[in-house]
Design an enzyme around this catalytic site. Sequence first.
Site, PDB file in Angstrom:
ATOM      1  N   TYR A  68       4.852   2.932 -12.260  1.00 54.87           N
ATOM      2  CA  TYR A  68       5.060   3.304 -11.416  1.00 54.87           C
ATOM      3  C   TYR A  68       6.372   2.682  -9.670  1.00 54.87           C
ATOM      4  CZ  TYR A  68       5.494   7.756  -7.088  1.00 54.87           C
ATOM      5  OH  TYR A  68       6.124   8.517  -6.302  1.00 54.87           O
TER       6      TYR A  68
ATOM      7  N   ASP B 127       7.966  -5.296  -8.451  1.00 57.52           N
ATOM      8  CA  ASP B 127       7.742  -4.335  -7.559  1.00 57.52           C
ATOM      9  C   ASP B 127       6.065  -4.954  -6.785  1.00 57.52           C
ATOM     10  OD1 ASP B 127       6.848  -1.612  -6.175  1.00 57.52           O
ATOM     11  OD2 ASP B 127       7.153  -0.312  -7.533  1.00 57.52           O
TER      12      ASP B 127
ATOM     13  N   LYS C 162       2.711  -0.769   1.539  1.00 55.12           N
ATOM     14  CA  LYS C 162       1.264  -0.200   2.199  1.00 55.12           C
ATOM     15  C   LYS C 162       0.633  -1.815   2.920  1.00 55.12           C
ATOM     16  CE  LYS C 162       0.952   1.322  -2.572  1.00 55.12           C
ATOM     17  NZ  LYS C 162       0.778   3.129  -2.203  1.00 55.12           N
TER      18      LYS C 162
END
Length: 431
Positions: A142, A237, A265
Amino acid sequence: MHTRSRELLDKARQLTPGGVNSPVRAFNSVGGQARFIASAQGSKLYDVDGNTYIDLFCSWGPMLMGNAHPAIVEAVQQAATRGLSYGAPTEAEILLAEEIVSRTAAEEVRLVNSGTEATMSAVRLARGYTGRNKILKFEGCYHGHVDSLLVSAGSGVLDYSEPNSPGVTPGTAADTIVVPYNDIDAVRAAFNEHGDTIACIIAEAAAGNMGTVAPLPGFNQQLKDIAHAHGALLILDEVMTGFRTSFQGWYGIDGVAADLITFGKVVSGGLPAAAFGGRRDIMEHLAPQGPVYQAGTLAGNPVAVAAGLTSLQLADDSVYDTVNANADRLHNLVTQALSKEGVAHHIQRASNMLSVRFAEGQGNNYADMAAAETYRFAPFFHALLDNGVFVSPSVFETWFVSTALSDDDFEQIERAFVPAAQAAAAATPSK
């Protein structure tokens, strides 16, 4: 008791689709009542009904040092008193970029507002740099809700059984090649067929959205080698793994210097912020220096930058020693409890990220993770929640630990795993 949470969800459903602002928060994959949180401190979450939970998902990763860390809160407060947004450059943006560059393979970075924006921009830049249209991604990985990346995606999309979201056009999907994660032969086959049209490979540096699935040894390096052999780029990623899995993120674990990297994050300190970066010759194709356009009104927001910079400055080697030890401790407790009840399982690890696969043996891709006895997770999850331990509410998500966990917390976690393992053992497939 969660009466107030129920009342708030009912009200929210009249105003917001599903009553939440990100789908997995609705508990659809585990059932039961979603919890509305009133506050968080250290290792604890407190809901609106007065219940207390040990936090084992850390806002999906950012809270490396626990919730409301005093130094991060103070930095945010000080930044806010100077103004919430300027729409102009600040020195703090340079300091945050400098911190990221000093710890990773990136030579230049651009600050953005979310992980989705980071991956979207990195893919656009890769296409602009190479002059090619197609991208290669992996089933179950994702990368945010970008149209071209929301094809055979992970996380909440898997929970809703919608690997291809409505609204993603056939033309967009046609430019995305999807192969199984950790299958280097499938990557080679895709490049043999489409190599001169592929702009980039994009992969989670270590996957965390089909459960936790680490790359097999050498996999990321092989991706880079294949991409470069065909004139394409590698995007890793690290929105989830970046500065969570080590001082240097996953780059500090396998040493693969991707052409472009996305961050989020931990780099945000828990506020809406992210970044992407990479080789200088590629990054200089971005506007205003180059022709590839990307912009953001709130990019480099001074309050978010203060939180992210302070978070990274706090995250020294001692922090990673602690979170790694806490992850090992959690790993041992959950496997002991499940083993005692005879529940087939494997603890999936990527550094201090972990999840439970309810089957024997390691899962290496989405097919492996989906083939497990996933029906055991919902009763397991709710037994933990009822005993004051809050893990990610999806079998396809990752658990995260912080430095804030105490011995008392682990004693409660150990007690909670007893009924949770019993609930998993008693679970049966739904008809």
